[in-house]
Design a protein around this motif. Structure first.
Motif, mmCIF file in Angstrom:
data_model
loop_
_atom_site.group_PDB
_atom_site.id
_atom_site.type_symbol
_atom_site.label_atom_id
_atom_site.label_comp_id
_atom_site.label_asym_id
_atom_site.label_seq_id
_atom_site.Cartn_x
_atom_site.Cartn_y
_atom_site.Cartn_z
ATOM 1 N N PRO A 92 0.803 -1.221 0.000
ATOM 2 C CA PRO A 92 0.000 0.000 0.000
ATOM 3 C C PRO A 92 0.840 1.276 0.000
ATOM 4 C CG PRO A 92 -0.842 -1.572 1.590
ATOM 5 C CD PRO A 92 0.482 -2.104 1.115
ATOM 6 N N VAL A 93 0.415 2.239 -0.741
ATOM 7 C CA VAL A 93 0.956 3.590 -0.822
ATOM 8 C C VAL A 93 2.401 3.631 -1.325
ATOM 9 C CG1 VAL A 93 0.830 5.832 0.310
ATOM 10 C CG2 VAL A 93 -0.358 3.950 1.323
ATOM 11 N N GLY A 94 2.902 2.533 -1.880
ATOM 12 C CA GLY A 94 4.274 2.513 -2.374
ATOM 13 C C GLY A 94 4.386 2.623 -3.874
ATOM 14 N N GLY A 95 3.254 2.808 -4.548
ATOM 15 C CA GLY A 95 3.247 2.840 -6.007
ATOM 16 C C GLY A 95 3.718 4.165 -6.586
ATOM 17 N N PRO A 96 3.875 4.195 -7.895
ATOM 18 C CA PRO A 96 4.401 5.397 -8.550
ATOM 19 C C PRO A 96 3.495 6.623 -8.432
ATOM 20 C CG PRO A 96 3.720 3.767 -10.179
ATOM 21 C CD PRO A 96 3.621 3.116 -8.838
ATOM 22 N N GLY A 97 2.201 6.424 -8.267
ATOM 23 C CA GLY A 97 1.287 7.557 -8.177
ATOM 24 C C GLY A 97 0.964 7.985 -6.764
ATOM 25 N N ALA A 98 1.534 7.314 -5.768
ATOM 26 C CA ALA A 98 1.261 7.665 -4.374
ATOM 27 C C ALA A 98 2.028 8.927 -4.003
ATOM 28 C CB ALA A 98 1.661 6.511 -3.457
ATOM 29 N N ARG A 99 1.660 9.516 -2.878
ATOM 30 C CA ARG A 99 2.317 10.762 -2.467
ATOM 31 C C ARG A 99 3.096 10.599 -1.177
ATOM 32 N NH1 ARG A 99 -1.233 15.848 -3.618
ATOM 33 N NH2 ARG A 99 0.750 16.698 -2.969
ATOM 34 N N ALA A 100 3.314 9.366 -0.735
ATOM 35 C CA ALA A 100 4.127 9.155 0.467
ATOM 36 C C ALA A 100 5.565 9.557 0.163
ATOM 37 C CB ALA A 100 4.063 7.697 0.906
ATOM 38 N N GLU A 101 6.327 9.785 1.213
ATOM 39 C CA GLU A 101 7.706 10.242 1.067
ATOM 40 C C GLU A 101 8.671 9.087 0.752
ATOM 41 O OE1 GLU A 101 10.278 13.549 3.593
ATOM 42 O OE2 GLU A 101 8.505 12.646 4.474
ATOM 43 N N TRP A 102 8.136 7.909 0.484
ATOM 44 C CA TRP A 102 8.929 6.734 0.118
ATOM 45 C C TRP A 102 8.201 6.000 -0.993
ATOM 46 C CZ3 TRP A 102 6.169 2.278 0.657
ATOM 47 C CH2 TRP A 102 5.036 2.359 1.471
ATOM 48 N N LYS A 103 8.926 5.171 -1.732
ATOM 49 C CA LYS A 103 8.307 4.388 -2.802
ATOM 50 C C LYS A 103 8.995 3.035 -2.896
ATOM 51 C CE LYS A 103 11.254 6.392 -6.349
ATOM 52 N NZ LYS A 103 11.304 7.128 -7.594
ATOM 53 N N VAL A 104 8.246 2.056 -3.386
ATOM 54 C CA VAL A 104 8.802 0.729 -3.618
ATOM 55 C C VAL A 104 9.533 0.771 -4.942
ATOM 56 C CG1 VAL A 104 8.234 -1.692 -4.087
ATOM 57 C CG2 VAL A 104 7.024 -0.446 -2.277
ATOM 58 N N VAL A 105 10.767 0.260 -4.947
ATOM 59 C CA VAL A 105 11.492 0.141 -6.208
ATOM 60 C C VAL A 105 11.406 -1.319 -6.624
ATOM 61 C CG1 VAL A 105 12.789 2.240 -6.536
ATOM 62 C CG2 VAL A 105 13.556 0.722 -4.807
ATOM 63 N N PRO A 106 12.410 -2.162 -6.528
ATOM 64 C CA PRO A 106 12.181 -3.554 -6.922
ATOM 65 C C PRO A 106 11.666 -4.435 -5.779
ATOM 66 C CG PRO A 106 14.532 -3.145 -6.758
ATOM 67 C CD PRO A 106 13.838 -1.859 -6.431
ATOM 68 N N VAL A 107 10.975 -5.494 -6.165
ATOM 69 C CA VAL A 107 10.583 -6.574 -5.259
ATOM 70 C C VAL A 107 11.226 -7.823 -5.842
ATOM 71 C CG1 VAL A 107 8.685 -7.954 -4.342
ATOM 72 C CG2 VAL A 107 8.386 -5.490 -4.674
ATOM 73 N N GLU A 108 12.010 -8.499 -5.049
ATOM 74 C CA GLU A 108 12.723 -9.669 -5.541
ATOM 75 C C GLU A 108 13.487 -9.328 -6.819
ATOM 76 O OE1 GLU A 108 13.262 -13.075 -4.331
ATOM 77 O OE2 GLU A 108 12.890 -11.686 -2.711
ATOM 78 N N TYR A 109 14.085 -8.141 -6.806
ATOM 79 C CA TYR A 109 14.941 -7.680 -7.901
ATOM 80 C C TYR A 109 14.186 -7.431 -9.206
ATOM 81 C CZ TYR A 109 17.900 -9.419 -4.286
ATOM 82 O OH TYR A 109 18.444 -9.662 -3.057
ATOM 83 N N ARG A 110 12.852 -7.333 -9.135
ATOM 84 C CA ARG A 110 12.029 -6.984 -10.296
ATOM 85 C C ARG A 110 11.199 -5.759 -9.948
ATOM 86 N NH1 ARG A 110 8.402 -11.643 -11.766
ATOM 87 N NH2 ARG A 110 7.584 -10.038 -13.124
#
Length: 186
Positions: A92-110
């Motif tokens: 949650p809230v880690g996607g490219p369109g979210a406005r949190a101050e952090w984001k998810v980059v890779p998961v399991e190197y993807r």
């Protein structure tokens, strides 16, 4: 006599098919029933991991600062007697369109699905043997244009597991805590 025999065979065949279907559903549900997610300790660069002592639990806490980059392992524990496959993760809230101050980059190197917006969505295939466990590593980094203010934020990632052709969603406990370090002006 032939009509009765055919009717009896048809009933027996239908009963066998229903029994097999019910057995399959029961076995697949049983094989995933005990699967759980246990968040591991994050390792970060650019910030030191702190301890969130709020509430009843102590959790790792990641201060959100420029240059922050973290790896967060989530242990998928399978106490069942059949292998399961992790086929998806929603963070949650880690996607490219979210406005949190952090984001998810890779998961399991993807990289997560680029079409996901608010939540980071990953699909893949990671086997977890019966009676075993494996880590799914989520990488997060600072989002310069995001805002979490000076508060604390928790998310409950959900994992999709599959066994014997059926799926189940398993929610992870809320860890780590993300701590905003600046005042946001929106």
């Amino acid at each position: 006599m032939g009509i009765r025999l055919r009717s009896a065979l048809a009933v027996a065949t239908a009963l066998a098919a229903v029994t097999l279907f019910v057995g399959w559903r029961s076995m697949s549900a049983h094989s995933m029933a005990g699967v759980r997610i246990e968040p591991g300790a994050p390792t970060c660069s650019g910030v030191g991991v702190e301890v969130d002592r709020s509430g009843d639990h102590f959790r790792p806490m990641i201060p959100l600062r420029p240059g922050m980059s973290c790896q967060i392992p989530y242990w998928v524990v399978n106490p069942g007697d059949r292998d399961v496959t992790v086929t998806g993760l929603t963070y949650p809230v880690g996607g490219p369109g979210a406005r949190a101050e952090w984001k998810v980059v890779p998961v399991e190197y993807r990289r997560p699905d680029p079409s996901s917006d608010l939540d980071a969505v990953w699909t893949g295939s990671v086997e977890v043997e019966a009676g075993g466990e494996t880590a799914i590593v989520v990488a997060v980094k600072y989002r310069p244009k995001g805002c979490t203010d000076q508060g604390r934020m928790w998310v409950w990632p959900t994992f999709t597991v599959r066994s014997l052709g059926r799926e189940r969603t398993v929610e992870a406990p809320p860890a780590p805590t993300f701590r905003g370090t600046r005042t946001c002006i929106l």
